[in-house]
Design an enzyme around this catalytic site. Structure first.
Site, PDB file in Angstrom:
ATOM      1  CG  ASP A   1     -46.591  36.463 -44.851  1.00 48.19           C
ATOM      2  OD1 ASP A   1     -45.610  35.916 -45.313  1.00 48.19           O
ATOM      3  OD2 ASP A   1     -47.688  36.871 -45.675  1.00 48.19           O
TER       4      ASP A   1
ATOM      5  CG  HIS B   1     -48.065  35.972 -49.197  1.00 47.41           C
ATOM      6  ND1 HIS B   1     -47.300  35.783 -48.079  1.00 47.41           N
ATOM      7  CD2 HIS B   1     -47.873  35.175 -49.973  1.00 47.41           C
ATOM      8  CE1 HIS B   1     -47.080  34.559 -48.385  1.00 47.41           C
ATOM      9  NE2 HIS B   1     -47.210  34.271 -49.229  1.00 47.41           N
TER      10      HIS B   1
HETATM   11  N1  LIG Z   1     -50.545  32.189 -49.559  1.00 47.20           N
HETATM   12  C1  LIG Z   1     -49.227  31.536 -49.066  1.00 47.20           C
HETATM   13  O1  LIG Z   1     -48.723  31.915 -47.982  1.00 47.20           O
HETATM   14  C2  LIG Z   1     -48.983  30.324 -49.779  1.00 47.20           C
HETATM   15  C3  LIG Z   1     -49.194  30.205 -51.140  1.00 47.20           C
HETATM   16  N2  LIG Z   1     -48.638  29.018 -51.679  1.00 47.20           N
HETATM   17  C4  LIG Z   1     -49.231  28.925 -53.153  1.00 47.20           C
HETATM   18  O2  LIG Z   1     -49.650  27.679 -53.280  1.00 47.20           O
HETATM   19  C5  LIG Z   1     -50.142  27.121 -54.376  1.00 47.20           C
HETATM   20  C6  LIG Z   1     -50.192  25.659 -54.399  1.00 47.20           C
HETATM   21  O3  LIG Z   1     -48.847  25.138 -53.828  1.00 47.20           O
HETATM   22  P1  LIG Z   1     -48.525  23.635 -53.656  1.00 47.20           P
HETATM   23  O4  LIG Z   1     -49.559  23.108 -53.097  1.00 47.20           O
HETATM   24  O5  LIG Z   1     -47.054  23.496 -53.045  1.00 47.20           O
HETATM   25  O6  LIG Z   1     -48.478  23.191 -55.064  1.00 47.20           O
HETATM   26  P2  LIG Z   1     -48.622  21.596 -55.869  1.00 47.20           P
HETATM   27  O7  LIG Z   1     -48.255  21.818 -57.165  1.00 47.20           O
HETATM   28  O8  LIG Z   1     -48.028  20.693 -54.811  1.00 47.20           O
HETATM   29  O9  LIG Z   1     -50.281  21.599 -55.705  1.00 47.20           O
HETATM   30  C7  LIG Z   1     -50.965  22.242 -56.468  1.00 47.20           C
HETATM   31  C8  LIG Z   1     -52.262  21.560 -56.731  1.00 47.20           C
HETATM   32  O10 LIG Z   1     -53.270  22.312 -57.675  1.00 47.20           O
HETATM   33  C9  LIG Z   1     -53.863  21.537 -58.450  1.00 47.20           C
HETATM   34  N3  LIG Z   1     -54.438  22.252 -59.553  1.00 47.20           N
HETATM   35  C10 LIG Z   1     -53.953  22.745 -60.645  1.00 47.20           C
HETATM   36  N4  LIG Z   1     -54.769  23.345 -61.356  1.00 47.20           N
HETATM   37  C11 LIG Z   1     -55.934  23.338 -60.833  1.00 47.20           C
HETATM   38  C12 LIG Z   1     -57.219  23.656 -61.278  1.00 47.20           C
HETATM   39  N5  LIG Z   1     -57.436  24.301 -62.338  1.00 47.20           N
HETATM   40  N6  LIG Z   1     -58.212  23.190 -60.263  1.00 47.20           N
HETATM   41  C13 LIG Z   1     -57.890  22.533 -58.970  1.00 47.20           C
HETATM   42  N7  LIG Z   1     -56.764  22.240 -58.822  1.00 47.20           N
HETATM   43  C14 LIG Z   1     -55.744  22.609 -59.606  1.00 47.20           C
HETATM   44  C15 LIG Z   1     -52.676  20.487 -58.968  1.00 47.20           C
HETATM   45  O11 LIG Z   1     -53.201  19.502 -59.485  1.00 47.20           O
HETATM   46  C16 LIG Z   1     -52.076  20.379 -57.564  1.00 47.20           C
HETATM   47  O12 LIG Z   1     -52.625  19.182 -56.907  1.00 47.20           O
HETATM   48  C17 LIG Z   1     -48.847  27.774 -55.132  1.00 47.20           C
HETATM   49  O13 LIG Z   1     -49.226  28.730 -56.106  1.00 47.20           O
HETATM   50  C18 LIG Z   1     -47.987  28.353 -54.217  1.00 47.20           C
HETATM   51  O14 LIG Z   1     -47.305  29.352 -54.657  1.00 47.20           O
HETATM   52  C19 LIG Z   1     -47.546  28.324 -51.238  1.00 47.20           C
HETATM   53  C20 LIG Z   1     -47.273  28.535 -49.798  1.00 47.20           C
HETATM   54  C21 LIG Z   1     -47.635  29.883 -49.187  1.00 47.20           C
HETATM   55  O1  LIG Z   2     -42.741  31.401 -51.024  1.00 44.87           O
HETATM   56  C1  LIG Z   2     -43.654  30.724 -51.813  1.00 44.87           C
HETATM   57  O2  LIG Z   2     -43.372  30.725 -53.097  1.00 44.87           O
HETATM   58  C2  LIG Z   2     -44.647  30.122 -51.161  1.00 44.87           C
HETATM   59  C3  LIG Z   2     -45.184  31.254 -50.357  1.00 44.87           C
HETATM   60  O3  LIG Z   2     -45.800  32.112 -50.483  1.00 44.87           O
HETATM   61  C4  LIG Z   2     -44.516  31.279 -48.918  1.00 44.87           C
HETATM   62  O4  LIG Z   2     -43.974  30.215 -48.416  1.00 44.87           O
HETATM   63  O5  LIG Z   2     -44.976  32.314 -48.235  1.00 44.87           O
END
Ligand SMILES: NC(=O)C1=CN([C@@H]2O[C@H](COP(=O)(O)OP(=O)(O)OC[C@H]3O[C@@H](n4cnc5c(N)ncnc54)[C@H](O)[C@@H]3O)[C@@H](O)[C@H]2O)C=CC1
Ligand SMILES: O=C([O-])CC(=O)C(=O)O
Length: 341
Positions: free
Chosen positions: A177, A204
């Site tokens: 953010d 967030h």
């Molecule tokens: N805090 C923030 O600002 C942001 C948060 N996110 C969040 O981050 C998370 C991941 O996003 P992406 O990497 O794009 O998803 P993705 O689906 O590409 O990767 C997630 C990974 O987590 C793994 N996974 C699932 N269950 C698991 C477990 N029990 N133990 C270990 N690994 C496990 C999957 O195998 C996969 O490799 C989502 O919840 C997303 O909403 C995304 C962007 C920004």
């Molecule tokens: O928007 C989403 O789902 C992933 C996230 O938290 C971000 O990009 O800030």
């Protein structure tokens, strides 16, 4: 199982010429990435491999980590890389860890809110946090998995149940953010983005993300319409990426960058670097809500000080009141889930 540990990726970088930095003066630090084979996990693992403060990098996922770890391990930087896959290797991935970064879980598709991820991600976060409590109870935790407004309270409850909760060590990563607010502000104000600072407070998700453009530096004479448009764009930044990716997930590259900045700040704090300040979603008393994002000073034990909000414009004061009910209910939802399950 130890025998199936990914031996091929245990590689210590051995520079053949003089080191670019002295590792002797830098403490050993183990960083574990949970969800390391995912869209965020892979570039984040790359960026942590480039961080000279890391001496051991453990990459864990339910699948895919052999390839990611083998790949990343060939980079000639300080850290030793090991890949771990599946439940029976989770303990090894976590043992001795100083900082655990959690980007594990499902991302959004167009039309979904972050809260729509709760049903799947709450369980994932809960089980990973139970393992953290068991194998590295003193580690700093950087929670990336959404909905962050609820997953951080879930983690706190899991740690409380295990008797190891230390509120100074649990962080919701809201750095993206801040990264967005800085980029958007620099574009609108036509100032050097490298010099821009903008605190972002609250939580967030949507309106809970409250950028404080009245405190942005360098100062610029933006109209109220501009400020409102910048605020909305920052709040909807995640959705902008989700829509542009059209079903192929949410922000991964910018999130990896943001996650690497925040983990680096935590490592610097642990190593005693003074005046390390980042915004993060932490246990807080600066409002009536038990968790809230604001500027936090990081130190040898994690949170050294949760900093106050500073002077707010009327528009920001209104935004603060507007975000409280949603943030409160997301916190309560997380706590209730962790207590019931
Ligand atoms: N805090 C923030 O600002 C942001 C948060 N996110 C969040 O981050 C998370 C991941 O996003 P992406 O990497 O794009 O998803 P993705 O689906 O590409 O990767 C997630 C990974 O987590 C793994 N996974 C699932 N269950 C698991 C477990 N029990 N133990 C270990 N690994 C496990 C999957 O195998 C996969 O490799 C989502 O919840 C997303 O909403 C995304 C962007 C920004
Ligand atoms: O928007 C989403 O789902 C992933 C996230 O938290 C971000 O990009 O800030």
């Amino acid at each position: 199982m130890r025998s199936s540990l990914l031996r091929s990726v245990k590689t210590l970088a051995r520079p053949t010429t003089a080191r670019a930095y002295s590792v002797d003066s830098v403490p050993s630090r183990k960083v574990t990435v949970l969800g390391a084979a995912g869209g965020i996990g892979q570039p984040l693992s790359l960026l942590m491999k480039l961080n000279p403060l890391v001496s051991q990098l453990a990459l864990y996922d339910i699948g895919g980590t052999p390839g990611v770890a083998a790949d990343v391990s060939h980079i000639n930087s300080r850290s030793e890389v090991a890949g771990y896959m599946g439940d029976d290797q989770l303990g090894l991935a976590l043992e001795g860890s100083d900082v655990v970064i959690i980007p594990a879980g499902v991302p959004r598709k167009p039309g979904m809110t972050r809260d729509d991820l709760f049903n799947i991600n709450a369980g994932i976060v809960k089980s990973l946090c139970s393992a953290i409590a068991k194998y590295c109870p003193h580690a700093i935790v950087n929670m990336i998995s959404n909905p962050v407004n609820s997953t951080v309270p879930i983690a706190a409850e899991v740690f409380k149940k295990a008797g190891i909760y230390d509120e100074k060590k649990l962080f919701g990563v809201t750095t993206l953010d801040v990264v967005r607010a800085k980029s958007f502000y620099a574009g609108k104000a036509n100032v050097n983005v490298a010099e821009v600072n903008v605190p972002v407070v609250g939580g967030h998700a949507g309106v809970t993300i409250l950028p404080l453009f009245s405190q942005a530096t360098p100062k610029a004479n933006l109209s109220q319409d501009d400020i409102q448009a910048l605020t909305k764009r920052t709040q909807d930044g995640g959705t902008e990426v989700v829509e542009a990716k059209a079903g192929k997930g949410s922000a991964t590259l910018s999130m990896a960058y943001a996650g690497a900045i925040f983990a680096d700040a935590c490592l610097k704090g642990l190593n005693g670097v003074p005046d390390v300040v980042e915004c993060s979603y932490v246990q807080s008393t600066i409002t009536e809500l038990p968790f809230f994002a604001s500027k936090v000073r990081l130190g040898k034990n994690g949170v050294e000080e949760v900093l106050g909000l500073g002077p707010l414009s009327d528009y920001e004061k209104e935004g603060l009141e507007k975000l409280k009910p949603e943030l409160k209910s997301s916190i309560e939802k997380g706590i209730e889930f962790a207590k019931k399950n």
